[in-house]
Design a protein around this motif. Structure first.
Motif, PDB file in Angstrom:
ATOM      1  N   GLY A 107      67.752  -9.130  76.900  1.00 61.17           N
ATOM      2  CA  GLY A 107      66.885  -9.982  76.096  1.00 61.17           C
ATOM      3  C   GLY A 107      67.464 -11.384  75.954  1.00 61.17           C
ATOM      4  N   TRP A 108      68.773 -11.475  75.746  1.00 59.60           N
ATOM      5  CA  TRP A 108      69.410 -12.804  75.650  1.00 59.60           C
ATOM      6  C   TRP A 108      69.169 -13.578  76.945  1.00 59.60           C
ATOM      7  N   MET A 110      66.695 -13.291  78.972  1.00 56.79           N
ATOM      8  CA  MET A 110      65.295 -13.761  79.013  1.00 56.79           C
ATOM      9  C   MET A 110      65.108 -15.000  78.145  1.00 56.79           C
ATOM     10  N   LYS A 111      65.743 -14.984  76.999  1.00 51.79           N
ATOM     11  CA  LYS A 111      65.657 -16.149  76.101  1.00 51.79           C
ATOM     12  C   LYS A 111      66.172 -17.405  76.830  1.00 51.79           C
ATOM     13  N   ALA A 114      63.644 -18.681  79.253  1.00 54.32           N
ATOM     14  CA  ALA A 114      62.602 -19.408  78.527  1.00 54.32           C
ATOM     15  C   ALA A 114      63.113 -20.781  78.102  1.00 54.32           C
ATOM     16  N   GLU A 139      63.985 -13.244  66.459  1.00 50.50           N
ATOM     17  CA  GLU A 139      63.827 -13.653  67.852  1.00 50.50           C
ATOM     18  C   GLU A 139      64.617 -12.790  68.855  1.00 50.50           C
ATOM     19  N   TRP A 143      62.988 -10.480  72.042  1.00 48.85           N
ATOM     20  CA  TRP A 143      63.383 -10.537  73.457  1.00 48.85           C
ATOM     21  C   TRP A 143      63.912  -9.190  73.925  1.00 48.85           C
ATOM     22  N   PHE A 147      62.413  -6.855  76.958  1.00 44.88           N
ATOM     23  CA  PHE A 147      63.225  -6.397  78.093  1.00 44.88           C
ATOM     24  C   PHE A 147      63.163  -4.878  78.243  1.00 44.88           C
TER      25      PHE A 147
END
Ligand code: PHE
Length: 451
Positions: A107-108, A110-111, A114, A139, A143, A147
């Motif tokens: 998830g990190w 993906m952040k 973005a 947040e 994310w 994921f």
């Protein structure tokens, strides 16, 4: 399950699939921060030495067990010796515990994709950006959910063929990009060269037992060993493929990527913050350093996007193999449909992953034996459970199944040049060392000894 058991088409297919599982966040995110924290060059040396001996022997043993029995770990141990069934059960618990926190890191990543896409590259290069991001409650959770949701969707739809095609392009490109970023940062950032020396030249004064503990845990984690994954891969492997060579190739590939990732990150950290920064390295290292490097590069924001997209794919292929293992085990054990098994895994992972994610924000004051939740799950699986499984596997192969059974399996499809070393390592060296390391790391965490 049995009816669905297919084979890899050839050696390349096997090596690539195993490497796809092996190369992931472990190489790019985890290896550099451990190498930074546990002594640089000395960590690298210990890691490589352990890889050639323990890692190789364990990988050959697992692949051979899988191919001989044609079963996943649960069935494989049961088939070979009923008394060792528990090893199979313990082994599959590990992917179930890794998957949640692995997805938090996914998830990190993906952040960060973005962030670069929306042109926030420079803001992300600022000190404290990463800390304030994971310090938020909602947040990172969001994310993480995206994921793990994506992983579940792919496992459910079984569109892995497409993923395989994509990763065949992504993986080599990722390596080239890492190489480019390393060379760029070493050549352009003042003081980076001293970091290269720290990373490559072993300094024995930095050695401690924790160097060995961390290197061994990392070895298992990075090569997807000691959790039944290679047994499963072995069960899919054709009878005419050379196990020894395959093991060498997976190791070289995996270690090569990890080494380059270290080269990309460690010299830059050294240049920005010196040796103190390295000593304090933790899970945030990659996220703090890379945006800084990209910020100094012409076109860095585009490179940032490309880089994090590639890391995302590497992470996704690994998280898929983690989830697939859990789902396959559920299907082996209880009579539910694949969808239900996926949903069960997803539900459990969401809960456990949320704990790891919140460990940096709302629950940051709560620690387990002095660690944040994410670190704790990482420690539990890598430094306790995997060594236990590795120990049991060595004792089982060395004294119950006997090394000759593995050697016969390997030799049924070619030479086994390192068989003498294999027998000695699997019977004596590995069990004694793993036990010593395991005991000392537990005593260290509970403060009985300080190493
Ligand atoms: N080996 C993977 C990595 O380095 C992590 C992983 C572990 C994947 C176990 C699958 C199974 O990131």
């Amino acid at each position: 399950m049995e009816t669905k058991r297919s084979s890899f088409t050839g050696k390349i297919g096997f090596v690539l699939a195993a490497a796809g599982s092996a190369v992931g966040l472990g190489n790019i995110w985890r290896f550099p921060y451990l190498a930074a924290k546990y002594g640089g060059g000395i960590f690298l040396l210990v890691y490589i030495a352990l890889g050639i001996t323990f890692g190789f022997s364990l990988m050959v043993a697992e692949i051979a067990i899988g191919r001989k029995t044609g079963q996943s770990p649960l069935g494989a141990f049961r088939k070979l010796d009923k008394r060792f069934s528990f090893a199979g059960v313990l082994a599959v618990l590990i992917p179930a515990l890794i998957l949640p926190y692995y997805s938090v890191i996914g998830g990190w990543v993906m952040k960060y994709i973005a962030g670069f896409v929306t042109g926030n590259g420079s803001a992300m290069a600022g000190d404290g950006y990463f800390g304030s991001f994971i310090g938020k409650t909602g947040e990172p959770l969001l994310w993480f959910a995206i994921f793990i949701g994506l992983t579940a969707l792919i496992v459910l739809l079984g569109v892995d063929k497409g993923i395989e095609k994509v990763s065949k392009v992504m993986m080599p490109s990722l390596i080239l990009l890492i190489l480019f970023i390393s060379i760029y940062s070493i050549c352009t950032i003042d003081g980076a060269w001293a970091g290269v020396v720290y990373y490559i030249k072993p300094d024995f004064s930095h050695f401690s037992i924790m160097t060995v503990v961390a290197a061994m845990g990392q070895l298992f984690y990075s090569m997807s060993l000691a959790m039944g994954i290679m047994i499963t891969f072995g069960s899919y492997m054709k009878k005419d493929i050379n196990i020894e060579n395959s093991a060498h190739h997976i190791e070289i590939f995996d270690t090569g990527v990890a080494f380059l990732a270290g080269l990309m990150i460690i010299p830059a950290v050294f240049a920005f913050g010196g040796e103190t920064a390295l000593g304090q390295a933790g899970p945030g290292l990659m996220f703090g350093t890379l945006p800084k490097i990209f910020d100094t590069m012409p076109g860095g924001s585009v490179i940032g996007v490309i880089f994090f997209v590639m890391v995302f794919f590497a992470a996704l292929t690994s998280s898929i193999s983690l989830m697939e293992t859990v789902v396959a085990t559920i299907l082996d054990k209880i009579k539910v449909t694949r969808t239900v098994a996926c949903l069960m895994t997803l539900g459990f992972s969401l809960l456990l992953g949320a704990v790891s994610s919140l460990g940096y924000s709302a629950w940051s004051s709560v620690t387990v034996i002095g660690m944040q939740f994410l670190d704790f799950f990482d420690f539990l699986t890598n430094s306790i459970m995997m060594p236990v499984i590795a120990l049991v596997t060595c004792v089982f192969v060395g004294f119950f199944m006997k090394p000759t059974a593995v050697i016969d399996e390997v030799e049924s499809s070619g030479q086994f040049k390192w068989k003498k070393m294999f027998s000695v390592v699997i019977r004596f060296v590995a069990p004694v060392c793993i036990l010593a390391i395991l005991v000392s790391s537990i005593l260290n965490v509970f403060g009985v000894i300080s190493i």
